[in-house]
Design a protein around this motif. Structure first.
Motif, PDB file in Angstrom:
ATOM      1  N   PHE A 107       0.813  -1.198   0.000  1.00 56.47           N
ATOM      2  CA  PHE A 107       0.000   0.000   0.000  1.00 56.47           C
ATOM      3  C   PHE A 107       0.856   1.261   0.000  1.00 56.47           C
ATOM      4  N   GLY A 108       2.086   1.138  -0.447  1.00 58.16           N
ATOM      5  CA  GLY A 108       2.925   2.308  -0.613  1.00 58.16           C
ATOM      6  C   GLY A 108       3.808   2.600   0.572  1.00 58.16           C
ATOM      7  N   THR A 109       4.986   3.165   0.319  1.00 57.78           N
ATOM      8  CA  THR A 109       5.917   3.523   1.391  1.00 57.78           C
ATOM      9  C   THR A 109       6.349   4.980   1.265  1.00 57.78           C
ATOM     10  N   THR A 110       5.605   5.766   0.494  1.00 60.30           N
ATOM     11  CA  THR A 110       5.940   7.174   0.304  1.00 60.30           C
ATOM     12  C   THR A 110       4.973   8.033   1.105  1.00 60.30           C
ATOM     13  N   PRO A 111       5.485   8.897   1.982  1.00 56.92           N
ATOM     14  CA  PRO A 111       4.586   9.733   2.777  1.00 56.92           C
ATOM     15  C   PRO A 111       3.980  10.844   1.934  1.00 56.92           C
ATOM     16  N   HIS A 112       2.980  11.503   2.476  1.00 52.77           N
ATOM     17  CA  HIS A 112       2.386  12.659   1.815  1.00 52.77           C
ATOM     18  C   HIS A 112       3.487  13.693   1.556  1.00 52.77           C
ATOM     19  N   PRO A 113       3.468  14.355   0.387  1.00 50.04           N
ATOM     20  CA  PRO A 113       4.540  15.320   0.053  1.00 50.04           C
ATOM     21  C   PRO A 113       4.759  16.397   1.105  1.00 50.04           C
ATOM     22  N   ASP A 114       3.713  16.769   1.830  1.00 43.21           N
ATOM     23  CA  ASP A 114       3.866  17.817   2.841  1.00 43.21           C
ATOM     24  C   ASP A 114       4.734  17.365   4.013  1.00 43.21           C
ATOM     25  N   TRP A 115       4.914  16.053   4.196  1.00 41.71           N
ATOM     26  CA  TRP A 115       5.817  15.582   5.244  1.00 41.71           C
ATOM     27  C   TRP A 115       7.244  16.016   4.965  1.00 41.71           C
ATOM     28  N   ASN A 116       7.639  16.020   3.694  1.00 41.05           N
ATOM     29  CA  ASN A 116       8.989  16.481   3.349  1.00 41.05           C
ATOM     30  C   ASN A 116       9.181  17.937   3.748  1.00 41.05           C
ATOM     31  N   ALA A 117       8.177  18.759   3.434  1.00 40.35           N
ATOM     32  CA  ALA A 117       8.253  20.170   3.807  1.00 40.35           C
ATOM     33  C   ALA A 117       8.256  20.329   5.326  1.00 40.35           C
ATOM     34  N   PHE A 118       7.475  19.513   6.014  1.00 34.90           N
ATOM     35  CA  PHE A 118       7.434  19.570   7.479  1.00 34.90           C
ATOM     36  C   PHE A 118       8.799  19.261   8.076  1.00 34.90           C
ATOM     37  N   VAL A 119       9.450  18.228   7.558  1.00 30.54           N
ATOM     38  CA  VAL A 119      10.789  17.866   8.050  1.00 30.54           C
ATOM     39  C   VAL A 119      11.775  18.997   7.784  1.00 30.54           C
ATOM     40  N   GLU A 120      11.729  19.562   6.604  1.00 33.75           N
ATOM     41  CA  GLU A 120      12.664  20.637   6.250  1.00 33.75           C
ATOM     42  C   GLU A 120      12.512  21.844   7.168  1.00 33.75           C
ATOM     43  N   ARG A 121      11.309  22.111   7.636  1.00 34.27           N
ATOM     44  CA  ARG A 121      11.045  23.319   8.423  1.00 34.27           C
ATOM     45  C   ARG A 121      11.330  23.148   9.912  1.00 34.27           C
ATOM     46  N   GLN A 122      11.689  21.943  10.317  1.00 32.19           N
ATOM     47  CA  GLN A 122      11.976  21.732  11.730  1.00 32.19           C
ATOM     48  C   GLN A 122      13.230  22.500  12.153  1.00 32.19           C
ATOM     49  N   ARG A 123      13.185  23.115  13.333  1.00 30.03           N
ATOM     50  CA  ARG A 123      14.337  23.860  13.833  1.00 30.03           C
ATOM     51  C   ARG A 123      15.379  22.939  14.454  1.00 30.03           C
ATOM     52  N   GLN A 124      14.996  21.709  14.719  1.00 30.67           N
ATOM     53  CA  GLN A 124      15.909  20.705  15.248  1.00 30.67           C
ATOM     54  C   GLN A 124      16.168  19.660  14.160  1.00 30.67           C
ATOM     55  N   PRO A 125      17.268  18.900  14.286  1.00 33.15           N
ATOM     56  CA  PRO A 125      17.518  17.832  13.323  1.00 33.15           C
ATOM     57  C   PRO A 125      16.326  16.878  13.261  1.00 33.15           C
ATOM     58  N   ALA A 126      15.900  16.548  12.042  1.00 34.15           N
ATOM     59  CA  ALA A 126      14.714  15.709  11.896  1.00 34.15           C
ATOM     60  C   ALA A 126      14.818  14.882  10.623  1.00 34.15           C
TER      61      ALA A 126
END
Length: 270
Positions: A107-126
């Protein structure tokens, strides 16, 4: 007692509506073999049973909510025949069996594209990685802290698997403070837990076999394990070449879809 009974009846109703809705959207590929043409949209219970390779009575028992403890294999067949998406598949298992379905790559192993943006915007390593510890996404702080290089993103890494990077890289063993006790042994215990959860997963077994080629890792693996099954809440230190010793706490959580992906952030004291 009344409320419990009404709750159980409600679950049966939800299951019946789910299966009827999924049947209704499938166009029959063959005309009815006997009797008048079907007036309702989709495929009938009889047609569904034929596709499943079971009797109509058996399938009807599921749809009515009267089937006791249907097997995982049968429910997976129903999800496939009725072309369910991941949300519908999860609902099927919850309504019919009272538990979430097993993890599967089907059933897929790719998260919603907005998860990538969420990770990028974290102020801590993520980062986000799979149940086989393959990085799916990571921000620059995480790549710099763990891999020492943020250029090129995840795609530019010499090794995208976090477990192999931590356990097999000789240089990394010197930068991860207390590598044996704080990193290697807990991560191997997490691998044991992952294999226990999904013993049929060939990717996990291939990962293990690749790690055991290394004599140090093999010694640690054969030496026993701890009850550690996840990294959430662990305190760790990385000796960074520019930033010195960086202390942090690991916070980890599983994504709702796909459920075999894990979001991890490192809360530093900097």
């Amino acid at each position: 007692m009344t409320s419990a009974r009404s709750g159980a009846e409600g679950v049966k109703t939800y299951l019946r509506e789910l299966l009827r809705q999924c049947r209704a959207r499938i166009c029959p590929t063959e005309p009815a073999s006997h009797g008048p043409a079907r007036r309702r949209p989709g495929i009938s219970q009889e047609h569904t049973a034929v596709l499943l390779g079971c009797s109509t009575r058996w399938y009807a028992t599921l749809e009515s909510g009267r089937m006791q403890n249907p097997t995982t294999e049968f429910l997976e067949s129903v999800a496939k025949v009725l072309r369910m998406n991941h949300q519908e598949r999860q609902a099927l298992f919850l309504y019919a069996l009272g538990q979430l379905p097993p993890l599967t790559s089907g059933f897929g192993t790719t998260p919603h594209p907005d998860w990538n943006a969420f990770v990028e915007r974290q102020r801590q390593p993520a980062c986000i990685y799979s149940r086989t510890w393959d990085l799916v996404a990571a921000n620059a702080d995480y790549l710099d802290l763990l891999f020492g290089n943020a250029q090129g993103g995840v795609a530019g890494l010499p090794e995208r698997n976090v477990l192999r990077w931590v356990l097999l890289n000789d240089e990394v063993r010197t930068t991860l403070v207390n590598w044996r006790t704080d990193w290697a042994l807990p991560m191997l215990s997490e691998l044991r837990a992952a294999i226990a959860t999904s013993p049929e997963c060939q990717a996990l077994m291939a990962l293990l076999h690749g790690l055991l080629i290394d004599p140090v890792v093999r010694e640690l693996w054969n030496g026993g394990s701890s009850p550690r099954t996840h990294p959430d809440g662990m305190n760790r230190v990385i000796r960074h070449p520019r930033r010195g010793d960086v202390e942090f706490t690991i916070l980890a959580a599983s994504l709702m879809h796909p459920r075999d992906l894990r979001f991890v952030t490192l809360i530093t004291s900097e």
